[in-house]
Motif scaffolding. Structure first.
Motif, mmCIF file in Angstrom:
data_model
loop_
_atom_site.group_PDB
_atom_site.id
_atom_site.type_symbol
_atom_site.label_atom_id
_atom_site.label_comp_id
_atom_site.label_asym_id
_atom_site.label_seq_id
_atom_site.Cartn_x
_atom_site.Cartn_y
_atom_site.Cartn_z
ATOM 1 N N GLU A 288 0.819 -1.211 0.000
ATOM 2 C CA GLU A 288 0.000 0.000 0.000
ATOM 3 C C GLU A 288 0.856 1.266 0.000
ATOM 4 O O GLU A 288 0.666 2.155 -0.826
ATOM 5 C CB GLU A 288 -0.938 -0.005 1.217
ATOM 6 C CG GLU A 288 -2.061 -1.023 1.125
ATOM 7 C CD GLU A 288 -2.900 -1.068 2.386
ATOM 8 O OE1 GLU A 288 -2.636 -0.255 3.308
ATOM 9 O OE2 GLU A 288 -3.820 -1.898 2.466
ATOM 10 N N ARG B 166 1.923 4.253 -2.952
ATOM 11 C CA ARG B 166 1.740 5.690 -2.742
ATOM 12 C C ARG B 166 3.035 6.461 -3.025
ATOM 13 O O ARG B 166 3.014 7.531 -3.634
ATOM 14 C CB ARG B 166 1.251 5.963 -1.313
ATOM 15 C CG ARG B 166 -0.172 5.510 -1.051
ATOM 16 C CD ARG B 166 -0.809 6.279 0.088
ATOM 17 N NE ARG B 166 -0.110 6.096 1.363
ATOM 18 C CZ ARG B 166 -0.378 5.125 2.223
ATOM 19 N NH1 ARG B 166 -1.317 4.211 1.933
ATOM 20 N NH2 ARG B 166 0.263 5.042 3.374
ATOM 21 N N GLU C 179 3.088 9.311 -5.744
ATOM 22 C CA GLU C 179 3.100 10.676 -5.239
ATOM 23 C C GLU C 179 4.457 11.127 -4.690
ATOM 24 O O GLU C 179 4.661 12.324 -4.466
ATOM 25 C CB GLU C 179 2.044 10.813 -4.141
ATOM 26 C CG GLU C 179 0.644 10.437 -4.602
ATOM 27 C CD GLU C 179 -0.340 10.342 -3.455
ATOM 28 O OE1 GLU C 179 -0.043 10.915 -2.381
ATOM 29 O OE2 GLU C 179 -1.383 9.694 -3.621
ATOM 30 N N ILE D 61 4.081 10.356 1.607
ATOM 31 C CA ILE D 61 2.921 9.869 2.340
ATOM 32 C C ILE D 61 2.182 11.107 2.847
ATOM 33 O O ILE D 61 2.732 11.905 3.617
ATOM 34 C CB ILE D 61 3.324 8.964 3.513
ATOM 35 C CG1 ILE D 61 4.079 7.738 3.004
ATOM 36 C CG2 ILE D 61 2.112 8.543 4.328
ATOM 37 C CD1 ILE D 61 3.284 6.822 2.103
#
Length: 302
Positions: free
Chosen positions: A179, A183, A187, A190
């Motif tokens: 997970e 991310r 991106e 976090i």
């Protein structure tokens, strides 16, 4: 950054490390290098990561004093975007913490900021906790003190031992890794990190040999918890005898009551030829899996 092209450098040396590395490879993340150990007397759950590296053509580096190259040089040569340090019982120097664009992600099997420090699975079971956690965080120069990026609670039952709790934590952690790795790839960060208050929580100390000794003056539940906390993959609880330390891997609590005036350590019964019933402070415990070569006689003392 193109999906699945983030370069991850992995640091680890235990069974949990192996599972994490294997899981990242399975999900097609790009591993640019692995730092590990050839062997470790320090970690009872040590596992060699090099077969995975060789099978998948991942460069690896043994962090040993005899190595002429430094881990900092190995990191620089492989230019990681991020470093994952899962299953590494040593503090990392600032030179490593600053070795990748997105820093270093560490792991601790507890609900940080509570229960930082050493032997978290063992302490959690021995102390009779009803829950623990799987926590990933951005590593800083402290021990388990960085910003939390992913955390899940894990229930501990009275039937759990070190092996089953290890497996529960591993299953949960592998889900988390995918997970937050996705991310980072999408991106580069976090979004919802959580800072730890370093003035809250507690830090567990390092355990020593004496912490694994079964003393039958302990209450029954304490002995039960001690044995299940130290069973595989760890070193095992032990009884001190004149013949040396005897390992005990599994026990059960005795259902029948025994006279309160019997002294702790007295052998009360032998069941099924090798199950040893021993008086404790407040009852009795049955040694169901042990390394006694000769079964002690009834009415002798341990």
């Amino acid at each position: 950054m193109t999906l699945n092209k983030m370069k991850i450098l992995f640091i680890g040396t235990v069974d949990f490390s192996y599972s994490c590395l294997e899981h990242l490879i399975k999900h097609n993340f790009k591993l640019c290098g692995v730092i590990t150990k050839k062997q470790s007397k320090f970690n009872s759950d040590f596992k060699d990561l090099t077969p995975l590296c060789e099978k998948n053509n991942i460069p690896y580096f043994f962090d040993e004093k005899a190595n002429k190259q430094t881990k900092e040089e190995f990191i620089a040569n492989n230019s990681p975007d991020i470093i994952y340090c899962f299953g590494w019982s040593y503090l990392l120097p600032q030179s490593v913490l600053k070795g990748a664009k997105y820093g270093v992600i560490g792991f601790h099997p507890a609900l940080l900021p509570n229960n930082r420090g050493r032997h978290p699975i063992i302490w959690a079971i021995f102390l009779g906790l009803e829950n623990t956690g799987s926590t990933f965080f951005e590593m800083d120069e402290g021990a388990d003190t960085g910003d939390i990026i992913s955390q899940r609670e894990i229930k501990i039952t009275t039937q759990d031992d070190a092996s089953s709790l290890y497996a529960k934590i591993k299953t949960t952690a592998l889900e988390q890794i995918i997970e937050f790795s996705m991310r980072y790839e999408k991106e580069g960060k976090i979004a919802q990190k959580r800072s730890q208050d370093k003035n809250t929580g507690n830090s567990w100390r390092k355990r020593g040999l004496i912490d694994g000794r079964i003393d039958f003056r302990m209450c029954t539940i304490a002995i039960y918890n001690l044995v299940r906390a130290l069973t595989h993959p760890y070193v095992g609880a032990h009884i001190e005898t004149e013949q040396g330390d005897i390992k005990v891997w599994e026990v059960s609590t005795a259902e029948m009551e025994y006279p309160i005036n019997f002294e702790p350590g007295k052998v009360l019964d032998i069941l099924d030829k090798n199950k040893i019933v021993v008086k404790t402070y407040d009852g009795a415990i049955i040694l169901t899996n042990h390394e006694f070569l000769e079964i002690p006689e009834i009415n002798t003392y341990l």
